[in-house]
Write an enzyme that holds these catalytic residues in place. Structure first.
Site, PDB file in Angstrom:
ATOM      1  N   TYR A 146     -28.860 -62.734 -58.259  1.00  0.00           N
ATOM      2  CA  TYR A 146     -29.916 -62.918 -59.261  1.00  0.00           C
ATOM      3  C   TYR A 146     -30.690 -61.631 -59.542  1.00  0.00           C
ATOM      4  CZ  TYR A 146     -29.133 -67.913 -58.369  1.00  0.00           C
ATOM      5  OH  TYR A 146     -28.571 -69.149 -58.219  1.00  0.00           O
ATOM      6  N   LYS A 195     -19.465 -66.743 -47.653  1.00  0.00           N
ATOM      7  CA  LYS A 195     -18.114 -66.878 -48.215  1.00  0.00           C
ATOM      8  C   LYS A 195     -17.331 -65.664 -47.742  1.00  0.00           C
ATOM      9  CE  LYS A 195     -15.210 -69.040 -51.007  1.00  0.00           C
ATOM     10  NZ  LYS A 195     -14.614 -70.323 -50.629  1.00  0.00           N
ATOM     11  N   ASP A 227     -18.465 -73.548 -49.435  1.00  0.00           N
ATOM     12  CA  ASP A 227     -17.821 -74.753 -49.980  1.00  0.00           C
ATOM     13  C   ASP A 227     -17.808 -75.862 -48.940  1.00  0.00           C
ATOM     14  OD1 ASP A 227     -16.208 -72.925 -48.699  1.00  0.00           O
ATOM     15  OD2 ASP A 227     -14.432 -73.279 -49.909  1.00  0.00           O
ATOM     16  N   ASP A 251     -29.968 -71.449 -53.309  1.00  0.00           N
ATOM     17  CA  ASP A 251     -30.490 -72.128 -54.499  1.00  0.00           C
ATOM     18  C   ASP A 251     -29.769 -73.466 -54.672  1.00  0.00           C
ATOM     19  OD1 ASP A 251     -31.704 -72.653 -56.896  1.00  0.00           O
ATOM     20  OD2 ASP A 251     -30.599 -71.164 -58.058  1.00  0.00           O
ATOM     21  N   ASP A 255     -31.155 -77.549 -53.359  1.00  0.00           N
ATOM     22  CA  ASP A 255     -31.298 -78.678 -54.283  1.00  0.00           C
ATOM     23  C   ASP A 255     -30.430 -79.855 -53.840  1.00  0.00           C
ATOM     24  OD1 ASP A 255     -33.184 -77.528 -55.850  1.00  0.00           O
ATOM     25  OD2 ASP A 255     -32.040 -77.597 -57.708  1.00  0.00           O
TER      26      ASP A 255
END
Ligand code: NAD
Length: 359
Positions: A146, A195, A227, A251, A255
């Site tokens: 980001y 990852k 994942d 992020d 959620d």
């Protein structure tokens, strides 16, 4: 102990829920012999209405000088509010981005706890939800994808976009330390999510996390690909204590973890610096649809204030007392509109009073 708290009540339900958190903080101060001094700051739509900007230059130093910031929420209904006709730089959210950046908050904490009495709201299978879960996601907030360089350009007649994912050793080390420190205050388990089978940044992430882990022999560390973590959150959330991860993975996973608790009005959050300073706010927004009716759930903000006691003021006993009082009020069957399931429905102010009674 005396502490100075900058208070940003904000918009919508913000003032209603922050007032209840202050009520609880005042009760804590009285019971444990502390003094909390509050200074109000306008931010968001209310600041636009008063000064034409979402955060004034005078407001920021007040936040910086305080020991911690307690925030309600900012913003209005994007379809109807005049604030959203303004230039994006002058909209309510610009105030939030500015204060986060100026305060250097690099660690975001989002706890996800399933109250046994609210298990019906959990969208997972009963065999999973009945085990309960209690985790905190520690997300790096100021680096990664980001904040990397980005561009969109036309190459050989085709539009190509790129976003740059960068992490430095020091950025990873400071968030990893935070994660391990938090695990030391909890069940002493860190699941680091990356990852590393694909990304160089993740391989560096894993290396540094392992190095930091050497300083915390009491903490069990495991590494999980993002994942798999997304799957495990719905398959077996009880396995997690602290999930430590980078900005974009955090992020998305935070959620997902919020959703599996099923109740947005109960979820607290904190954004921290390397020292004890932090900003504490509910995970939900300003809920303009129910603002001004004294029906919003103040628990997320009250639990955010409990996090302030624990992480900024090192008042673990006081934080435990607030969290226990919330558990009691739920066990006693009191509910605000968002979590009401044929129990005793109470208002925002009544919920605050009931929690204070149980402190
Ligand atoms: P929201 O979280 O405000 O509301 C979503 C739904 O959850 C609504 O039905 C609302 O009534 C309900 N809800 C949320 N908190 C509740 C509570 N404490 N008690 C009872 N019900 C609750 O999300 P939204 O509608 O997408 O956003 C509304 C505004 O809030 C927007 O302007 C958005 O930008 C802003 N927002 C601000 C923050 C922040 O200040 N950090 C975060 C998210 C959204």
């Amino acid at each position: 102990m005396e502490k100075n708290i900058a208070v940003i009540k904000g918009d919508g339900i913000g003032p209603e829920v922050v007032n209840e958190a202050i009520k609880v903080l005042d009760a804590v101060a009285k019971k444990y012999g502390h003094q909390f001094n509050y200074t109000d700051i306008l931010m968001g739509g209310c600041s636009i209405d008063a000064y034409g900007v979402p955060l004034t230059d005078e407001a920021l130093p007040i936040a910086k000088k305080s020991d911690a910031v307690l925030l309600g929420s900012i913003g209005g209904d994007a379809k109807t509010s005049p604030w959203y006709k303004l230039d994006p730089k002058l909209r309510p959210e610009a105030g939030l981005l500015k204060i986060r950046k100026e305060l250097g908050l690099f660690a975001n904490l989002r706890p996800a706890y399933l109250y046994p009495e609210l298990a019906d709201a959990c969208p997972l299978k009963e065999s999973t939800s009945e085990k309960g879960f209690d985790m905190v996601i520690v997300r790096e907030l100021t680096g990664g994808l980001y904040f990397g360089e980005r561009s969109t350009e036309v190459i050989d007649g085709e539009t190509v976009a790129h976003d740059n994912l960068v992490y430095s050793e020091s950025e990873i080390r400071r968030i990893a330390k935070r994660g391990f420190d938090i695990a030391m205050k909890r069940r002493q388990k860190v699941t680091s999510v990356d990852k590393a089978n694909v990304l160089d940044t993740s391989r560096l992430w894993r290396k540094i996390v392992n190095e930091v882990a050497q300083d915390y022999p009491e903490v069990t560390v495991e590494h999980m690909y993002v994942d798999n973590a997304a799957m495990q959150l719905v398959k077996d959330p009880a396995q997690f204590d602290v999930i430590l991860t980078e900005n974009m993975f955090g992020d998305i996973l935070s959620d997902e973890a919020s959703m599996v608790t099923g109740s947005i009005g109960m979820l607290s959050s904190a954004s921290l610096r390397a020292d004890s300073f932090g900003m504490y706010e509910p995970s939900g927004g300003s809920a303009p649809d129910i603002a001004g009716q004294n029906i919003a759930n103040p628990i997320a903000t009250i639990l955010s204030a409990a996090m302030m006691l624990r992480y900024s003021f090192d008042m673990d006993e006081e934080a435990d007392a607030v969290e226990q009082a919330v558990k009691k009020v739920i066990a006693d069957g009191y509910r605000t509109i968002d979590i009401d399931q044929n129990n005793t429905r109470v208002s925002t102010t009544e919920m605050g009073d009931l929690i204070v009674e149980r402190l």
